[in-house]
Design a protein around this motif. Sequence first.
Motif, PDB file in Angstrom:
ATOM      1  N   THR A   1       0.832  -1.207   0.000  1.00  0.00           N
ATOM      2  CA  THR A   1       0.000   0.000   0.000  1.00  0.00           C
ATOM      3  C   THR A   1       0.865   1.254   0.000  1.00  0.00           C
ATOM      4  O   THR A   1       2.070   1.200   0.277  1.00  0.00           O
ATOM      5  N   ASP A   2       0.229   2.381  -0.279  1.00  0.00           N
ATOM      6  CA  ASP A   2       0.929   3.668  -0.208  1.00  0.00           C
ATOM      7  C   ASP A   2       1.492   3.888   1.192  1.00  0.00           C
ATOM      8  O   ASP A   2       2.601   4.388   1.351  1.00  0.00           O
ATOM      9  N   GLU A   3       0.736   3.510   2.201  1.00  0.00           N
ATOM     10  CA  GLU A   3       1.179   3.678   3.588  1.00  0.00           C
ATOM     11  C   GLU A   3       2.439   2.844   3.851  1.00  0.00           C
ATOM     12  O   GLU A   3       3.375   3.306   4.510  1.00  0.00           O
ATOM     13  N   MET A   4       2.487   1.641   3.309  1.00  0.00           N
ATOM     14  CA  MET A   4       3.658   0.781   3.476  1.00  0.00           C
ATOM     15  C   MET A   4       4.866   1.385   2.758  1.00  0.00           C
ATOM     16  O   MET A   4       5.995   1.326   3.258  1.00  0.00           O
ATOM     17  N   LEU A   5       4.628   1.964   1.584  1.00  0.00           N
ATOM     18  CA  LEU A   5       5.719   2.619   0.855  1.00  0.00           C
ATOM     19  C   LEU A   5       6.245   3.818   1.639  1.00  0.00           C
ATOM     20  O   LEU A   5       7.456   4.017   1.726  1.00  0.00           O
ATOM     21  N   MET A   6       5.339   4.609   2.203  1.00  0.00           N
ATOM     22  CA  MET A   6       5.766   5.760   3.002  1.00  0.00           C
ATOM     23  C   MET A   6       6.588   5.297   4.203  1.00  0.00           C
ATOM     24  O   MET A   6       7.632   5.871   4.498  1.00  0.00           O
ATOM     25  N   ASP A   7       6.132   4.246   4.882  1.00  0.00           N
ATOM     26  CA  ASP A   7       6.872   3.705   6.024  1.00  0.00           C
ATOM     27  C   ASP A   7       8.281   3.289   5.595  1.00  0.00           C
ATOM     28  O   ASP A   7       9.261   3.567   6.296  1.00  0.00           O
ATOM     29  N   ALA A   8       8.384   2.632   4.440  1.00  0.00           N
ATOM     30  CA  ALA A   8       9.685   2.167   3.947  1.00  0.00           C
ATOM     31  C   ALA A   8      10.596   3.346   3.607  1.00  0.00           C
ATOM     32  O   ALA A   8      11.788   3.330   3.937  1.00  0.00           O
ATOM     33  N   MET A   9      10.041   4.391   2.962  1.00  0.00           N
ATOM     34  CA  MET A   9      10.851   5.557   2.619  1.00  0.00           C
ATOM     35  C   MET A   9      11.354   6.277   3.872  1.00  0.00           C
ATOM     36  O   MET A   9      12.478   6.771   3.884  1.00  0.00           O
ATOM     37  N   LEU A  10      10.534   6.309   4.906  1.00  0.00           N
ATOM     38  CA  LEU A  10      10.945   6.958   6.142  1.00  0.00           C
ATOM     39  C   LEU A  10      12.000   6.131   6.881  1.00  0.00           C
ATOM     40  O   LEU A  10      12.924   6.678   7.467  1.00  0.00           O
ATOM     41  N   ALA A  11      11.874   4.806   6.807  1.00  0.00           N
ATOM     42  CA  ALA A  11      12.841   3.928   7.463  1.00  0.00           C
ATOM     43  C   ALA A  11      14.153   3.839   6.686  1.00  0.00           C
ATOM     44  O   ALA A  11      15.217   3.646   7.265  1.00  0.00           O
ATOM     45  N   HIS A  12      14.055   3.985   5.362  1.00  0.00           N
ATOM     46  CA  HIS A  12      15.222   3.875   4.469  1.00  0.00           C
ATOM     47  C   HIS A  12      15.183   5.064   3.495  1.00  0.00           C
ATOM     48  O   HIS A  12      14.702   4.925   2.366  1.00  0.00           O
ATOM     49  N   PRO A  13      15.666   6.240   3.897  1.00  0.00           N
ATOM     50  CA  PRO A  13      15.562   7.442   3.054  1.00  0.00           C
ATOM     51  C   PRO A  13      16.170   7.279   1.651  1.00  0.00           C
ATOM     52  O   PRO A  13      15.778   8.003   0.734  1.00  0.00           O
ATOM     53  N   ILE A  14      17.076   6.330   1.451  1.00  0.00           N
ATOM     54  CA  ILE A  14      17.636   6.100   0.110  1.00  0.00           C
ATOM     55  C   ILE A  14      16.526   5.717  -0.876  1.00  0.00           C
ATOM     56  O   ILE A  14      16.685   5.865  -2.088  1.00  0.00           O
ATOM     57  N   LEU A  15      15.383   5.259  -0.366  1.00  0.00           N
ATOM     58  CA  LEU A  15      14.246   4.908  -1.223  1.00  0.00           C
ATOM     59  C   LEU A  15      13.511   6.136  -1.759  1.00  0.00           C
ATOM     60  O   LEU A  15      12.709   6.017  -2.676  1.00  0.00           O
ATOM     61  N   ILE A  16      13.770   7.314  -1.182  1.00  0.00           N
ATOM     62  CA  ILE A  16      13.107   8.534  -1.657  1.00  0.00           C
ATOM     63  C   ILE A  16      13.801   8.977  -2.937  1.00  0.00           C
ATOM     64  O   ILE A  16      15.006   9.219  -2.959  1.00  0.00           O
ATOM     65  N   ASN A  17      13.024   9.046  -4.014  1.00  0.00           N
ATOM     66  CA  ASN A  17      13.614   9.497  -5.275  1.00  0.00           C
ATOM     67  C   ASN A  17      14.029  10.947  -5.138  1.00  0.00           C
ATOM     68  O   ASN A  17      13.513  11.692  -4.313  1.00  0.00           O
ATOM     69  N   ARG A  18      14.960  11.352  -5.953  1.00  0.00           N
ATOM     70  CA  ARG A  18      15.545  12.680  -5.818  1.00  0.00           C
ATOM     71  C   ARG A  18      15.858  13.281  -7.167  1.00  0.00           C
ATOM     72  O   ARG A  18      15.961  12.546  -8.141  1.00  0.00           O
ATOM     73  N   PRO A  19      15.989  14.597  -7.123  1.00  0.00           N
ATOM     74  CA  PRO A  19      15.795  15.553  -6.031  1.00  0.00           C
ATOM     75  C   PRO A  19      14.403  16.164  -6.076  1.00  0.00           C
ATOM     76  O   PRO A  19      13.878  16.472  -7.140  1.00  0.00           O
ATOM     77  N   PHE A  20      13.819  16.347  -4.928  1.00  0.00           N
ATOM     78  CA  PHE A  20      12.616  17.163  -4.823  1.00  0.00           C
ATOM     79  C   PHE A  20      13.084  18.600  -4.669  1.00  0.00           C
ATOM     80  O   PHE A  20      14.053  18.875  -3.954  1.00  0.00           O
TER      81      PHE A  20
END
Length: 145
Positions: free
Chosen positions: A82-101
Amino acid sequence: MTTHDTFPVTIYHNPDCGTSRNTLALIRHAGIEPTIIEYLKTPPTREVLVRLIAEAMLHPREAVREKGTPFAELGLGEPGITDEMLMDAMLAHPILINRPFVVTPHGTRLCRPSEVVLDILPPVTAPFTKEDGEVVIDNQGRRVR
Protein backbone atom coordinates in the motif's frame (compact mmCIF):
# COMPACT_ATOMS: atom_id res chain seq x y z
CA MET A 1 19.69 41.17 -1.30
CA THR A 2 20.26 37.84 -3.06
CA THR A 3 17.81 36.10 -5.35
CA HIS A 4 17.43 33.51 -2.60
CA ASP A 5 15.87 36.15 -0.38
CA THR A 6 13.24 37.03 -2.96
CA PHE A 7 12.79 33.58 -4.53
CA PRO A 8 13.35 30.91 -1.88
CA VAL A 9 14.25 27.46 -3.17
CA THR A 10 14.78 24.26 -1.22
CA ILE A 11 16.36 21.15 -2.74
CA TYR A 12 16.25 17.71 -1.13
CA HIS A 13 19.66 16.73 -2.40
CA ASN A 14 21.94 13.71 -2.65
CA PRO A 15 25.43 14.88 -3.67
CA ASP A 16 26.26 11.37 -4.94
CA CYS A 17 23.47 11.58 -7.56
CA GLY A 18 24.27 13.15 -10.94
CA THR A 19 20.66 14.24 -11.49
CA SER A 20 20.64 15.94 -8.11
CA ARG A 21 23.97 17.66 -8.81
CA ASN A 22 22.74 18.88 -12.21
CA THR A 23 19.51 20.17 -10.65
CA LEU A 24 21.48 22.07 -8.01
CA ALA A 25 23.73 23.48 -10.73
CA LEU A 26 20.68 24.69 -12.71
CA ILE A 27 19.26 26.40 -9.62
CA ARG A 28 22.57 28.16 -9.02
CA HIS A 29 22.80 28.97 -12.75
CA ALA A 30 19.49 30.84 -12.25
CA GLY A 31 21.27 33.03 -9.69
CA ILE A 32 19.68 31.36 -6.69
CA GLU A 33 21.52 29.86 -3.74
CA PRO A 34 19.01 27.33 -2.42
CA THR A 35 18.53 25.82 0.97
CA ILE A 36 20.10 22.39 0.59
CA ILE A 37 18.76 19.50 2.62
CA GLU A 38 20.87 16.38 2.27
CA TYR A 39 17.93 14.11 2.91
CA LEU A 40 20.08 11.03 3.60
CA LYS A 41 21.67 12.89 6.53
CA THR A 42 18.50 14.78 7.52
CA PRO A 43 15.50 12.73 6.37
CA PRO A 44 12.14 14.47 6.05
CA THR A 45 9.40 13.79 8.58
CA ARG A 46 6.34 11.86 7.44
CA GLU A 47 4.43 15.16 7.27
CA VAL A 48 7.07 16.76 5.03
CA LEU A 49 7.39 13.70 2.79
CA VAL A 50 3.61 13.45 2.37
CA ARG A 51 3.50 17.19 1.51
CA LEU A 52 6.36 16.96 -1.02
CA ILE A 53 4.75 14.04 -2.81
CA ALA A 54 1.29 15.66 -2.82
CA GLU A 55 2.56 19.07 -3.97
CA ALA A 56 4.51 17.38 -6.78
CA MET A 57 1.20 15.75 -7.80
CA LEU A 58 2.65 12.26 -7.41
CA HIS A 59 1.58 9.04 -5.74
CA PRO A 60 4.01 7.47 -3.26
CA ARG A 61 4.89 4.72 -5.77
CA GLU A 62 6.10 7.43 -8.20
CA ALA A 63 8.36 8.89 -5.49
CA VAL A 64 10.09 5.60 -4.64
CA ARG A 65 13.55 4.94 -6.03
CA GLU A 66 14.23 1.32 -6.98
CA LYS A 67 17.75 1.45 -8.44
CA GLY A 68 20.55 1.17 -5.89
CA THR A 69 18.15 0.76 -2.96
CA PRO A 70 16.73 -2.08 -0.86
CA PHE A 71 13.45 -1.84 -2.83
CA ALA A 72 13.47 -5.46 -4.04
CA GLU A 73 14.88 -6.87 -0.80
CA LEU A 74 12.06 -5.22 1.13
CA GLY A 75 9.49 -6.70 -1.27
CA LEU A 76 8.13 -3.28 -2.18
CA GLY A 77 7.23 -4.35 -5.70
CA GLU A 78 5.01 -7.18 -4.48
CA PRO A 79 1.22 -7.14 -4.86
CA GLY A 80 -0.59 -5.72 -1.87
CA ILE A 81 2.00 -3.08 -0.99
CA THR A 82 0.00 0.00 0.00
CA ASP A 83 0.93 3.67 -0.21
CA GLU A 84 1.18 3.68 3.59
CA MET A 85 3.66 0.78 3.48
CA LEU A 86 5.72 2.62 0.86
CA MET A 87 5.77 5.76 3.00
CA ASP A 88 6.87 3.70 6.02
CA ALA A 89 9.69 2.17 3.95
CA MET A 90 10.85 5.56 2.62
CA LEU A 91 10.95 6.96 6.14
CA ALA A 92 12.84 3.93 7.46
CA HIS A 93 15.22 3.87 4.47
CA PRO A 94 15.56 7.44 3.05
CA ILE A 95 17.64 6.10 0.11
CA LEU A 96 14.25 4.91 -1.22
CA ILE A 97 13.11 8.53 -1.66
CA ASN A 98 13.61 9.50 -5.27
CA ARG A 99 15.54 12.68 -5.82
CA PRO A 100 15.80 15.55 -6.03
CA PHE A 101 12.62 17.16 -4.82
CA VAL A 102 12.71 20.95 -5.27
CA VAL A 103 10.32 23.42 -3.64
CA THR A 104 9.92 26.98 -4.97
CA PRO A 105 7.16 29.62 -4.88
CA HIS A 106 6.17 28.27 -8.34
CA GLY A 107 5.63 24.71 -7.14
CA THR A 108 7.20 21.46 -6.02
CA ARG A 109 8.67 18.93 -8.43
CA LEU A 110 10.57 15.69 -8.43
CA CYS A 111 13.26 16.89 -10.84
CA ARG A 112 13.91 13.82 -12.94
CA PRO A 113 15.26 14.71 -15.41
CA SER A 114 17.07 17.66 -13.85
CA GLU A 115 15.74 20.21 -16.35
CA VAL A 116 12.24 19.79 -14.85
CA VAL A 117 13.44 22.33 -12.27
CA LEU A 118 13.27 25.01 -14.98
CA ASP A 119 9.45 24.75 -14.83
CA ILE A 120 9.46 26.13 -11.27
CA LEU A 121 12.28 28.70 -11.48
CA PRO A 122 12.30 32.24 -12.84
CA PRO A 123 13.20 32.26 -16.56
CA VAL A 124 16.72 31.05 -17.30
CA THR A 125 18.15 31.89 -20.73
CA ALA A 126 21.92 31.66 -20.28
CA PRO A 127 23.39 28.54 -21.90
CA PHE A 128 23.67 25.52 -19.61
CA THR A 129 25.22 22.10 -20.13
CA LYS A 130 24.93 19.16 -17.73
CA GLU A 131 28.04 17.59 -16.25
CA ASP A 132 27.81 14.77 -18.84
CA GLY A 133 27.89 17.29 -21.71
CA GLU A 134 24.15 17.28 -22.52
CA VAL A 135 22.99 20.77 -23.52
CA VAL A 136 19.90 21.91 -21.61
CA ILE A 137 19.78 25.58 -22.68
CA ASP A 138 21.42 26.43 -25.99
CA ASN A 139 23.33 29.57 -26.98
CA GLN A 140 20.07 31.23 -28.08
CA GLY A 141 18.58 30.73 -24.61
CA ARG A 142 16.20 27.98 -25.70
CA ARG A 143 15.51 24.80 -23.79
CA VAL A 144 16.74 21.89 -25.85
CA ARG A 145 14.37 19.31 -24.37
